[in-house]
Every structure is written in C-alpha cells, then in structure tokens.
Design an enzyme around this catalytic site. Structure first.
Site, PDB file in Angstrom:
ATOM      1  N   GLU A 137       0.834  -1.201   0.000  1.00  0.00           N
ATOM      2  CA  GLU A 137       0.000   0.000   0.000  1.00  0.00           C
ATOM      3  C   GLU A 137       0.866   1.247   0.000  1.00  0.00           C
ATOM      4  OE1 GLU A 137      -4.121   1.372   2.189  1.00  0.00           O
ATOM      5  OE2 GLU A 137      -2.495   0.655   3.449  1.00  0.00           O
ATOM      6  N   GLY A 270       3.044   1.840  10.835  1.00  0.00           N
ATOM      7  CA  GLY A 270       2.885   1.159  12.111  1.00  0.00           C
ATOM      8  C   GLY A 270       2.539  -0.302  11.898  1.00  0.00           C
ATOM      9  N   ALA A 271       1.622  -0.532  10.962  1.00  0.00           N
ATOM     10  CA  ALA A 271       1.192  -1.893  10.633  1.00  0.00           C
ATOM     11  C   ALA A 271       0.470  -1.834   9.297  1.00  0.00           C
ATOM     12  CB  ALA A 271       0.277  -2.447  11.727  1.00  0.00           C
ATOM     13  N   GLU A 273      -2.650  -3.969   6.907  1.00  0.00           N
ATOM     14  CA  GLU A 273      -3.763  -4.907   6.984  1.00  0.00           C
ATOM     15  C   GLU A 273      -3.781  -5.937   5.865  1.00  0.00           C
ATOM     16  OE1 GLU A 273      -5.456  -1.123   4.916  1.00  0.00           O
ATOM     17  OE2 GLU A 273      -4.001  -1.608   6.465  1.00  0.00           O
ATOM     18  N   GLU A 307      -5.980  -3.132  12.640  1.00  0.00           N
ATOM     19  CA  GLU A 307      -5.669  -3.955  11.463  1.00  0.00           C
ATOM     20  C   GLU A 307      -6.677  -5.079  11.282  1.00  0.00           C
ATOM     21  OE1 GLU A 307      -3.576  -2.608   9.550  1.00  0.00           O
ATOM     22  OE2 GLU A 307      -2.952  -1.181  11.090  1.00  0.00           O
ATOM     23  N   HIS A 310      -9.842  -4.007   9.647  1.00  0.00           N
ATOM     24  CA  HIS A 310      -9.704  -3.869   8.192  1.00  0.00           C
ATOM     25  C   HIS A 310     -10.031  -5.146   7.433  1.00  0.00           C
ATOM     26  CE1 HIS A 310      -8.209   0.089   7.289  1.00  0.00           C
ATOM     27  NE2 HIS A 310      -7.147  -0.004   8.056  1.00  0.00           N
TER      28      HIS A 310
END
Length: 854
Positions: A137, A270-271, A273, A307, A310
C-alpha cells in the site's frame, strides 16, 4: 477529448485480471528476486497491447495463452517510469474472451521499505540476519510483480515462495504444501479470497510462530524473529479478542482461512492490513506486559484491533479508488477504539481518544486544511492521504455520527453495508446510503457536510431568554477568517440542559431552543464526542467552571478535557489571553483523570516554550503549585486500589513536575529511581520508569547519554529500545544533540525510526534550531536514505519552532525544496509554524508580565 490527469494514471479496463498464479524466489544474499506469473485475464475488446503497472522490474519474457492452447507472443515491452507501467505489444491482436498472461520477471529487494524489500536484524548472539518482506500500500505491488495495481482490479492470488531451506515463509493464505529439495524450500499457499493488489503479502526469513489459537474456527498466530516468542502473550490475547469482537459486531464470519500477525524489524508504517497476514513494527506487536507502560499496552491493543477491523472494512469491502482511503482508515480507527474499550473497559479508551481528536482539530483549524475526501490522481497523491485528517478526523466524525444515531442502529447500518458490498468496491456514499436504509436518518446529508469541506465549526451558546437557548455556528480557524460565518455544517449537537439529555441537528446558522424551565445548567457537546468547538457566553461559562472538582459529577472527564481543549484553542487563535488560561487551569487543582492532566500539563509545557528568565520561573512555580499536590496525593509508586489510569497519570505528573516545573526534589528522586531501574528493571512500575527516563534525559550528563545509547542498542524489549531512543532527543547540550543527529544518518538508527527521531530533535527547546540546521544541510542525503512517506512526518518537527528569524529561514528553504508526496501536509506544518510565531509575539511579554506581577 484531452487526456485528464486522472486518466493518465488509471489503467484501461479493456483487460481485467481475475486470478494470479505467482511464484517468487528471493535471494537474501544478492538482494534480488526472480518471479513468474500466470494471470487469468478477461479481454473486453479487440486489443493489440496490454497495459499494466510495473516499476523497478525487468520483464524478461511474456506471452498470452488462449483457451485452445494457442500462444500469442509479446513482441515488445515499453516501460513508462513516470506512469509506472509497462505496455506489452502483442505479435497479433486478441479478440474478446478469456486468456492467461504469462510473464517471467526479476527485481531488487530494495532498502526503501516499500514493495518487496529487505530488512536486517541481529539475534541475541549478535549474528545479523536478512529477511525479505512486503509493503504494497498504496501503489507498490507493482514493484514486486507486474499487475493491475489499482484497488478496483480485485483478483484471487495463488502464491508460491521458493526460499532457502532454513527460512520461514508466510503469505496471505494457509500453507498447502512445503517441500524441500536441493537446499531449497518450496512453499505453496492456498488461493486467497478476491482482493486488491495492495493487500498481497509474502515474507521470508528466520522467523518462528506461536502455536495457533482457534478463534471461532480461524487459526490465529504471531510470527516473530527467532528468540522473541516470550513477547507474544499479550498480543495473542488482544488479537483473539478483537477477531471475535469484530465477527460479532459485523455479523459476518472472518473472510480468510487463517490470520497471522507478523513482527517485522524494519517497517515504514505502524502496521499493514494484508489479508490474513498482517505486518507490524516489532514495537507494536511484541512486548512484555509486565514491563510495558499503560500507553504502550493501549497502543499495541489499538493497532492490533485497527488492522483486524480492516479484514472486513477495507479488505472484504474496498474503496473503488484512493480518494476513498479515508473511509477505510477512519473506520478502522473508530472500530479499534470501540474494540479496545470493550477489551479493557477500565482503560476508558474513549476518554483517551480525546487526544487524537485534538490532534485532528489542530490541523483542521488551519487555512491549509483539506476536506476528508479529495481527488486523488497520482501515486504521490495517494501517499499523501495517510494523515491526521484521514485517520483521526475521519474516526472522530464517525464516532459523532454513531453517538447521534445510537449505537445499535449505527451498527446495523454497518452490517447492511458490508453484507451488501462483500468482495466488491464502493464509494463513500454507499456507506451513508446503507445507514439511511436501516435508520431512516439523513446520514448522507449530515456526513457530506463533514467529508467534502475542510475545517470544522465552533458552536456558540447563549441564553437569549430565561428559558431559551440559542446555538449558532461559524467556522473555527486559528487565524482571521472573514468568510467563516458563511460556512455551514450539519452538526449533531448533543446537549445536557438542566440535567436532561437532548439532541439537535444544527444545520442553519443558528437555532433557538425553547425549554420547559428556566436555564440552570447547560453542557453542549455532552459526552464529548462532537467534532466542533464550543464557545459559551461568559454567563454560562461562569456557571460551568465554578465547580470543576471531579467529585461533583457535573462534568465527565471527557467533558472536562473538552473544556480545557476548547479554551486552549482560543489562546492559540488570539481570543483568550494566555494569562487568563493560566488562571483558568488553577481551577483544576482537584483533577484526577489522566487524560485531563495530560492536556493541562501539555498546555503548560507549550506556554513554557514562550518564556525565558523571570517569566519562565514564575510559570514553573505555577506548575509546581498545581502538579505537586496532585502527585503527593497519588504517590510516586503504585498503591493498592489504584487503577490502571492512575498508573498512566503518575507518569504524566512526574514529567510535568520535574521537567516543566523544574522541581529540584522531583528531579533528584527521578534520577534515583532511574538508577534503581538500571539495576533491576522490574523493581519499579513501567510507567514510572518511562517517566524518569525522560526526566534524566532532560538534564542528562554525557555519562547518562552513553548509558541511554547502550540501553537503546541492547534493550530488554522493543518498548525499552524506543523509550531510550526517543529520549536521546531530550538531552540538553549541543554536543549531545550532535551525536544524536549523526546517528540518524550513519546507520546506527534504523531508517524506520530516524525520521521520527529528527522530528523529536527539532522539538528540543534549546537545540531545536541545531536539529533544523542538520536537516537543512543534509536534505539530499536524508531524502535518499529515508522512506519517502516518512519525510513529511519528519518535518512535523518544525511545528515546535517559534522564533521569527528561524521561521523565516524554514519558510524560505521550502520555497526551493519540495516534498511532492506530502505537499499539503508540509504546507500545514509551515502554517502552524507561522501561527506559533504569532503566538510568541502576541503572548510572551504580556504573559511574563502577568505572571511576575502576581
């Protein structure tokens, strides 16, 4: 018809993919990879070329297979680096129908934390290991394999990874075969659900996995670098709760066949999904719950829930194009807070969310704000969407709508939306329409006013008669806004009048409410969830602030927070004198809530930056008088019967008393506690340990600095690593700052962390100008070394500067040096810098005079 900007970056829809059979073999020594793919495609018209996305890839061979077995060769490949695409010219035309596109390609495992990239870490023995991982992404799947890299081109992915036999491999779906031959391991994964390219993930390296936890039939694991399994218990618990919570809330089973949460050493976000294979920074997944602070625990639970939320909202149902990314991220922000609040009700997560709302207010009060949803054309436009307005403002307005509609009707509207659009793509209005269908409320009309215009209103409140209340709206900005009175929002106003709750939809410039009895008390934005400022008339405000003692119960913690936040915003905008604000905060001496104290002490710290000499000494005395008794009541160390919120509050009060208040006794005690922590980390509470670490750094010696560097490089866990790393920005001398700045570019600090450390360095009260000069003088090297999406986040540090001559230099620099992937966010930083200068010039002298005259 001339080609539009959007059409330049959008692929033609004459060819659409439905399934990718993808095989990749990374070389962890040469930092390269090779791959093959067979993509099932549908051709909608006669074509003589195929256009798809690719960048930093070489396609060595390509051909088309027809259903009858006939082969059509690709006769030429033309690359367009600007549009990040390749045009495959065909030896003969294809007529409408179904085909398979075959390609053989190769690429590099880059070090920019996007696409298919490499990362390194050292194990406990000091041995360095390399991993290969992904971050697709927004538009970086095209760096990993040739593809139709737009959210609307959903497809199924069958992935195979060929890796060294001693390495672990994981992807989006469950493993279906694992064979070893000739020193290589071939791992094949099941087909994924239909999903967008930006959700594809594959990770290779020296990892281990926890035993799976069964969550309503879904196996949940944490995958981590070898040797860190002891840091997984809390996150497994949080993940298990969130997965079950969302299945129940959405009323739809988890759409994948398994869920892995993967800790990655280097990660720009940060993270992420990725469907079934969520990636995290280590610090946001791996922790020792007994050594973690309350904010650290909350942050990990939040990110895990964000996450997992999502998996339905974003993965199962996806925006059609990147203009809609706000809804994915805003909804996940909202849902994460809802989940964490259910996971640990005693944390009072919605009160904590006030701070996130304030951060969004701070940006949205600028002239350079933007609507939540805007046109997105290029990849750099998409990259710039990941900001406070997308996450925090978006989450705030969703919470406001939920509170207005009611929790159950709102949830039922969400269920209807997800069920109706499963596996598809949507526009923003599809959500509002689904909620309207269920609730009968004008969700689209309300939300359009918040989504498609920037800024937010201030609601003024006055008694226009003994039993008549008048509400009016105008846009709030920090600077003069002559046109603000003409702006209109559909404002879901929650009120508490004479102790009774009511709601009003304020859509015109003003409205008068006729009450059944004379007005005795009024609270506007009751519950504290509205995304608007409140401006009470002097008469009504006097009634509210006459008793701010939490024990009275007149105002909840979130409402007291809002009162402070609204008042501080009026100081920044020039409507309230800073000296009046100081007098106002003295009324909170009996305060007990952690978030309220956090806002109080944060505002006092901001005022401290405006003062020097006697004025600063006087403000320090005010801080000591306010904070000292509160810390005495609470105590320096936890006591029986105190809450988890008290743990967080204690750390806030210690920092404020010792740093902003410059209390000698507190600083001495902090040094003693830090020394105790170094001897035995479990001997003091983690919240106290984190607080005293910051206090020691604030006045630290060179010996202290050496200790902090050593702890950062050899930490007990990721949280301690980050505490000591971030604390390096607070040391007082130029020489110490120079050492910290040097480490950001010499490889001692990971590129995922260095930009944020530089932002913190620019916020150093004494040495911020030195840090800015470093950024200025090393601009080219910084842009080459750091992930592109982190540059504008680094530059948030200029918001802490306020000296006029330095501000002029910064503004001049960015007239010549552009940040295209964050142009609007940079403009916001620079506008906030100008506002800081105006605040200093307006308030520093008169605040100092007022404080020293008392």
């Amino acid at each position: 018809m001339p080609e539009t900007t959007q059409s330049r970056y959008r692929l033609p829809k004459t060819v659409t993919p439905s399934r990718y059979e993808l095989t990749l073999e990374p070389d962890l020594v040469k930092f390269t990879f090779a791959g093959t793919e067979a993509v099932e495609i549908a051709v909608g018209g006669t074509i003589d070329a195929i256009v798809l996305n690719t960048i930093e890839l070489e396609i060595d061979e390509a051909w088309i297979a027809s259903p009858d077995g006939a082969r059509t060769d690709v006769s030429g490949i033309e690359y367009d680096e600007d549009l990040q695409r390749a045009t495959l010219s065909l030896a003969s035309s294809l007529t409408p129908g179904d085909y398979v596109l075959h390609t053989r390609f190769r690429g590099i495992l880059n070090d920019q934390l996007h696409g298919f990239y490499r990362s390194t870490f050292k194990d406990d023995a000091g041995v360095e290991h390399t991993i290969a991982t992904t971050q697709m992404e927004s538009t970086d799947a095209r760096r990993a394999f040739p593809c139709w890299d737009e959210p609307e081109f959903k497809a199924v992915y069958g992935i195979t990874l060929i890796v060294p036999e001693d390495q672990f491999a994981v992807s989006n779906a469950a493993e279906i075969s694992n064979e070893v031959a000739d020193g290589k391991r071939t791992v094949r994964f099941a087909d994924t659900m239909q999903m967008s390219t930006y959700l594809v993930a594959f990770i290779v390296g020296p990892f281990e996995a926890t035993d799976p936890v069964d969550v309503n039939g879904t196996p949940l694991r944490i995958i981590y670098p070898r040797g860190k399994g002891h840091l997984t218990d809390f996150s497994l618990e949080a993940g298990e709760f969130a997965l079950s919570f969302f299945e129940d809330y959405y009323g739809i089973p988890y759409p994948g066949d398994k869920l892995d949460m993967v800790a990655v050493p280097d990660f720009a976000f940060g993270a992420m999904e990725n469907m079934g294979c969520i990636t995290y920074r280590e610090v946001l997944l791996l922790l020792d719950r007994d050594r973690a602070t309350q904010p650290e625990l909350t942050r990990v639970a939040d990110v895990i829930a964000h996450e997992i939320a999502h998996m339905w909202f974003g993965d199962l149902v996806t925006m059609r194009w990147w203009n809609g990314i706000w809804l994915n991220e805003a909804f996940a922000t909202f849902m994460a807070t809802l989940s964490t609040d259910a996971f640990r009700p005693e944390w009072e997560r919605w009160v904590q969310f006030s701070l996130e709302r304030s951060m969004a207010f701070d940006v949205d009060a600028l002239e350079k704000t933007r609507p939540i949803e805007i046109e997105v054309n290029s990849p750099s436009d998409a990259e710039g969407m990941f900001d406070l307005l997308t996450y925090e403002k978006g989450g705030s307005v969703l919470r406001m709508l939920q509170q207005y509609l009611g929790e159950t009707p709102y949830r039922d509207g969400i269920r209807h939306y997800l069920s109706k659009h499963s596996y598809g793509n949507t526009e923003t209005n599809d959500l509002w329409d689904a909620i309207e269908e269920v609730t009968g409320e004008p969700a689209r009309r309300i939300m359009d006013s918040w989504i498609y215009q920037g800024g937010f209103p201030a609601v003024s409140v006055e008694a226009s008669g003994p039993s008549t209340l008048r509400l009016s709206q105008r846009r709030f900005r920090f600077e003069d806004d002559p046109e603000g009175a003409d702006s209109r929002w559909s404002i879901p106003v929650m009120l508490r009048v004479n102790g009774e709750s009511r709601r009003v939809l304020l859509e015109d410039g003003s409205v008068e409410l006729e009450l059944d009895a004379p007005i005795s008390s009024v609270i506007v934005n009751a519950g504290g969830h509205g995304f608007y400022r409140v401006r009470y008339s002097p008469e009504l405000l006097t009634r509210i602030i006459k008793d701010l003692d939490p024990a009275s119960g007149d105002l909840s913690a979130i409402e007291r927070y809002g009162l402070i936040d609204d008042t501080w915003s009026s100081v920044v905008s020039g409507d309230t004198a800073a000296s009046d604000f100081v007098a106002f905060v003295r009324g909170f001496a009996a305060e007990t809530d952690a978030e309220v104290w956090g806002q109080l002490t944060g505002c006092l710290a901001s005022l401290d930056r405006l003062l020097d000499g006697e004025g600063r000494d006087a403000l320090r005395a005010v801080t000591r008088d306010l904070v000292g008794p509160a810390l005495d009541r609470l105590g320096w160390e936890p006591a029986e019967g105190q809450s988890t919120r008290d743990l967080e509050l204690r750390g806030t009060l210690i920092r404020a008393l010792a740093i902003t208040g410059n209390d000698a006794a507190a600083r001495e005690r902090a040094h003693a506690l830090h020394a105790r922590y170094l001897e035995d980390p479990r001997s003091i509470d983690a919240n106290v340990a984190a607080a005293v670490t910051g206090v020691v750094a604030n006045g630290g010696s060179d010996s202290d600095y050496d200790t902090f560097v050593q702890r950062f490089k050899s930490p007990l866990d990721p949280q301690e690593e980050q505490r000591y790393l971030r604390s390096l920005t607070g040391f007082p001398t130029r020489e110490q700052m120079d050492r910290t700045l040097t480490m950001t570019l010499n490889g001692e600090i990971r590129t995922q962390d260095a930009p944020y450390l530089l932002a913190g360095c620019m916020a150093n009260r004494e040495n911020g100008p030195q840090a800015w000069a470093f950024v200025r003088d090393n601009w080219d090297a910084i842009n080459e070394a750091f992930p592109s999406n982190s540059i504008v986040r680094m530059l948030s540090g200029v918001r802490a500067l306020s000296k006029p001559e330095l501000a002029e230099e910064v503004l001049s620099f960015f007239e010549e040096h552009k940040v295209p992937q964050g142009a609007l966010t940079l403009a916001q930083h620079l506008e906030r810098l100008r506002i800081n200068v105006a605040l200093r010039e307006r308030e520093s002298e008169r605040l100092a005079a007022a404080l020293t005259q008392n």
